[in-house]
Design a protein around this motif. Structure first.
Motif, PDB file in Angstrom:
ATOM      1  N   CYS A  72       0.806  -1.235   0.000  1.00 28.58           N
ATOM      2  CA  CYS A  72       0.000   0.000   0.000  1.00 28.58           C
ATOM      3  C   CYS A  72       0.836   1.280   0.000  1.00 28.58           C
ATOM      4  O   CYS A  72       0.297   2.374  -0.150  1.00 28.58           O
ATOM      5  CB  CYS A  72      -0.933   0.011   1.200  1.00 28.58           C
ATOM      6  SG  CYS A  72      -0.090   0.229   2.797  1.00 28.58           S
ATOM      7  N   GLU A  77       0.527  -9.320  -4.906  1.00 26.34           N
ATOM      8  CA  GLU A  77      -0.293  -8.799  -6.001  1.00 26.34           C
ATOM      9  C   GLU A  77      -1.784  -8.970  -5.707  1.00 26.34           C
ATOM     10  O   GLU A  77      -2.607  -8.134  -6.103  1.00 26.34           O
ATOM     11  CB  GLU A  77       0.078  -9.487  -7.321  1.00 26.34           C
ATOM     12  CG  GLU A  77       1.476  -9.148  -7.819  1.00 26.34           C
ATOM     13  CD  GLU A  77       1.683  -7.653  -7.976  1.00 26.34           C
ATOM     14  OE1 GLU A  77       0.749  -6.970  -8.455  1.00 26.34           O
ATOM     15  OE2 GLU A  77       2.774  -7.169  -7.624  1.00 26.34           O
ATOM     16  N   LYS A 100      -2.736  -6.254  -3.337  1.00 27.62           N
ATOM     17  CA  LYS A 100      -2.826  -4.997  -4.067  1.00 27.62           C
ATOM     18  C   LYS A 100      -4.160  -4.897  -4.814  1.00 27.62           C
ATOM     19  O   LYS A 100      -4.757  -3.819  -4.917  1.00 27.62           O
ATOM     20  CB  LYS A 100      -1.661  -4.887  -5.068  1.00 27.62           C
ATOM     21  CG  LYS A 100      -0.324  -4.542  -4.435  1.00 27.62           C
ATOM     22  CD  LYS A 100       0.731  -4.371  -5.522  1.00 27.62           C
ATOM     23  CE  LYS A 100       2.075  -3.958  -4.932  1.00 27.62           C
ATOM     24  NZ  LYS A 100       3.101  -3.788  -5.988  1.00 27.62           N
ATOM     25  N   GLU A 101      -4.625  -6.031  -5.325  1.00 27.36           N
ATOM     26  CA  GLU A 101      -5.896  -6.047  -6.049  1.00 27.36           C
ATOM     27  C   GLU A 101      -7.051  -5.724  -5.103  1.00 27.36           C
ATOM     28  O   GLU A 101      -7.970  -4.976  -5.447  1.00 27.36           O
ATOM     29  CB  GLU A 101      -6.108  -7.412  -6.705  1.00 27.36           C
ATOM     30  CG  GLU A 101      -7.294  -7.462  -7.649  1.00 27.36           C
ATOM     31  CD  GLU A 101      -7.410  -8.804  -8.358  1.00 27.36           C
ATOM     32  OE1 GLU A 101      -8.541  -9.153  -8.748  1.00 27.36           O
ATOM     33  OE2 GLU A 101      -6.381  -9.479  -8.505  1.00 27.36           O
ATOM     34  N   LEU A 147      -6.838  -3.924  -2.396  1.00 21.86           N
ATOM     35  CA  LEU A 147      -6.715  -2.502  -2.098  1.00 21.86           C
ATOM     36  C   LEU A 147      -7.234  -1.653  -3.249  1.00 21.86           C
ATOM     37  O   LEU A 147      -7.896  -0.635  -3.041  1.00 21.86           O
ATOM     38  CB  LEU A 147      -5.254  -2.160  -1.791  1.00 21.86           C
ATOM     39  CG  LEU A 147      -4.680  -2.704  -0.493  1.00 21.86           C
ATOM     40  CD1 LEU A 147      -3.163  -2.528  -0.457  1.00 21.86           C
ATOM     41  CD2 LEU A 147      -5.307  -1.992   0.700  1.00 21.86           C
ATOM     42  N   SER A 148      -6.925  -2.074  -4.456  1.00 21.70           N
ATOM     43  CA  SER A 148      -7.331  -1.321  -5.640  1.00 21.70           C
ATOM     44  C   SER A 148      -8.861  -1.303  -5.746  1.00 21.70           C
ATOM     45  O   SER A 148      -9.474  -0.259  -6.021  1.00 21.70           O
ATOM     46  CB  SER A 148      -6.737  -1.944  -6.883  1.00 21.70           C
ATOM     47  OG  SER A 148      -7.175  -1.272  -8.046  1.00 21.70           O
ATOM     48  N   ARG A 149      -9.503  -2.467  -5.505  1.00 22.71           N
ATOM     49  CA  ARG A 149     -10.969  -2.526  -5.568  1.00 22.71           C
ATOM     50  C   ARG A 149     -11.585  -1.674  -4.475  1.00 22.71           C
ATOM     51  O   ARG A 149     -12.570  -0.971  -4.694  1.00 22.71           O
ATOM     52  CB  ARG A 149     -11.428  -3.986  -5.422  1.00 22.71           C
ATOM     53  CG  ARG A 149     -11.136  -4.837  -6.635  1.00 22.71           C
ATOM     54  CD  ARG A 149     -12.083  -6.032  -6.692  1.00 22.71           C
ATOM     55  NE  ARG A 149     -11.959  -6.867  -5.489  1.00 22.71           N
ATOM     56  CZ  ARG A 149     -11.168  -7.938  -5.411  1.00 22.71           C
ATOM     57  NH1 ARG A 149     -10.426  -8.283  -6.455  1.00 22.71           N
ATOM     58  NH2 ARG A 149     -11.121  -8.641  -4.290  1.00 22.71           N
ATOM     59  N   LEU A 167     -10.351   1.007  -3.018  1.00 20.99           N
ATOM     60  CA  LEU A 167     -10.193   2.425  -3.349  1.00 20.99           C
ATOM     61  C   LEU A 167     -11.171   2.849  -4.424  1.00 20.99           C
ATOM     62  O   LEU A 167     -11.710   3.956  -4.415  1.00 20.99           O
ATOM     63  CB  LEU A 167      -8.744   2.702  -3.803  1.00 20.99           C
ATOM     64  CG  LEU A 167      -7.676   2.616  -2.712  1.00 20.99           C
ATOM     65  CD1 LEU A 167      -6.284   2.728  -3.327  1.00 20.99           C
ATOM     66  CD2 LEU A 167      -7.878   3.709  -1.670  1.00 20.99           C
ATOM     67  N   THR A 168     -11.441   1.947  -5.363  1.00 19.02           N
ATOM     68  CA  THR A 168     -12.383   2.250  -6.452  1.00 19.02           C
ATOM     69  C   THR A 168     -13.784   2.418  -5.902  1.00 19.02           C
ATOM     70  O   THR A 168     -14.520   3.366  -6.258  1.00 19.02           O
ATOM     71  CB  THR A 168     -12.381   1.131  -7.514  1.00 19.02           C
ATOM     72  OG1 THR A 168     -11.058   0.995  -8.027  1.00 19.02           O
ATOM     73  CG2 THR A 168     -13.338   1.469  -8.650  1.00 19.02           C
TER      74      THR A 168
END
Length: 382
Positions: A307, A368, A371-372, A374-376, A378-379
């Motif tokens: 992160c 990874e 990270k995915e 976290l990415s979802r 944040l979206t």
């Protein structure tokens, strides 16, 4: 050695230097009223020349000659020459060396400045206010700039002469960032003169205390040596030597931090054993080998690879150099003790991310994958 007599001898020689004449040993003795015989002038002349060299002036004893030979005494070609960077001057080169230094003495027109610097009032520690320890002058002159400039400089400043018989012997250590002094320290010993290496280490320690993960690429180390001739007063540490010292000292500092953090982590684990019941805990937050952990931090840094969280940026000094180390292959899957490569087997992560990676024993997440997540997240938040 009497400072008043030393200064008077210097003044006598300078009177001759200003009119382009040499002076004989016996002439100096006569002008002193015979308080020092000609054969006993070698020691004070050596000290005066050393002060000349220290402050970037040619050696005054170059124009003090023997009545018969019309040359300076042998000490000028051995001891004084050695202080100027010529430790083994061949006898065949004595006359040429003498003529060159004689010419420099005659060409110098700033001897009043030498008298001010070379005979500044002594401090209680025995060092003059205007000798090599005059750090303000050294920094202002910026003669330490050698080759390509770097953001950081480590300067070691020798604060004694090799002719000095009594201590304490001292090196000043200065740390500069963008030409501004940010830290300083001293290395001192009552009788030992071999202090340059300890001064180098002290300088690296001071810099790493401020910036633990800094690399030698951004640093220049330079040493001020007053026993050398003017243009040779500064000596730059080699890139190879500096890099080696940096790596060794950085690992030592990181190792100390790691051992402290591991001890703190172990003390926390006591809370998992209550009322005789063992509660299994699979989230191994620390690499237990402090050397591996220190090397992983040196290689990968202290920001979370999932992160980007950095403890120091959020918590200030309390969070400095703190990060947890994750095994890309969980320890409990290894089955036995295995060799760990900190570069490919270990990775820094923050406490939150590490807990999420290990939250489910049978479903340890890859970086990874986290990270995915976290990415979802944040979206969705956006």
């Amino acid at each position: 050695m009497n400072e008043t007599i030393l200064k008077r001898i210097s003044q006598i020689i300078i009177e001759y230097a200003k009119v382009g004449q040499v002076i004989e040993y016996n002439q100096i003795s006569n002008k002193l009223g015979g308080i020092i015989s000609p054969i006993r002038l070698n020691e004070p002349l050596g000290e005066i020349s050393n002060r000349c060299i220290q402050h970037g002036f040619p050696p005054l004893s170059a124009i003090v000659v023997n009545q018969k030979t019309k040359l300076p005494g042998d000490g000028f070609f051995t001891w004084v020459a050695a202080q100027m960077g010529y430790p083994n001057l061949p006898h065949s080169e004595w006359e040429g060396f003498y003529k060159k230094q004689e010419e420099k003495v005659f060409d110098c027109h700033d001897w009043d400045t030498f008298l001010q610097k070379g005979f500044a009032k002594k401090t209680n520690s025995g060092s003059s206010n205007s000798n090599t320890s005059n750090l303000e002058e050294i920094l202002k002159a910026k003669d330490y700039l050698k080759g390509n400039q770097t953001k950081y400089y480590i300067l070691t400043v020798k604060d004694f002469l090799e002719t000095q018989q009594q201590g304490p012997f001292r090196y000043h250590v200065l740390i500069l960032e963008n030409d501004k002094l940010i830290k300083q320290g001293t290395v001192e010993h009552i009788s030992k003169k071999q202090l340059l290496t300890p001064a180098k280490i002290k300088g690296i320690q001071l810099l790493l205390e401020q910036f633990t993960l800094i690399t030698s690429i951004d640093v220049t180390m330079v040493h001020f040596k007053p026993d050398r001739q003017g243009e040779e007063l500064w000596e730059k540490e080699t890139v190879k030597s500096l890099d080696s010292m940096f790596k060794e000292e950085r690992l030592r500092i990181l190792g100390s931090i790691v051992r402290h953090d591991i001890d703190a982590e172990k003390s926390q684990e006591d809370s998992y054993y209550r009322d005789g019941k063992i509660i299994q805990y699979y989230g191994t937050r620390y690499e237990r080998n402090p050397v591996n952990r220190a090397r992983a931090i040196e290689i990968h840094g202290t920001s979370c690879k999932a992160c980007g969280f950095n403890f120091e940026k959020v918590y200030g000094e309390r969070g400095k150099d703190f990060i947890e180390i994750h095994h890309l292959k969980p320890l409990f899957t290894l089955g036995k003790e295995s060799d760990i490569d900190p570069e490919i087997d270990l990775i820094p992560v923050c406490s939150n991310c590490h807990r999420m990676i290990h939250r489910k024993k049978d479903e340890v997440l890859e970086i990874e994958e986290l990270k995915e997540f976290l990415s979802r997240s944040l979206t969705i938040t956006k």
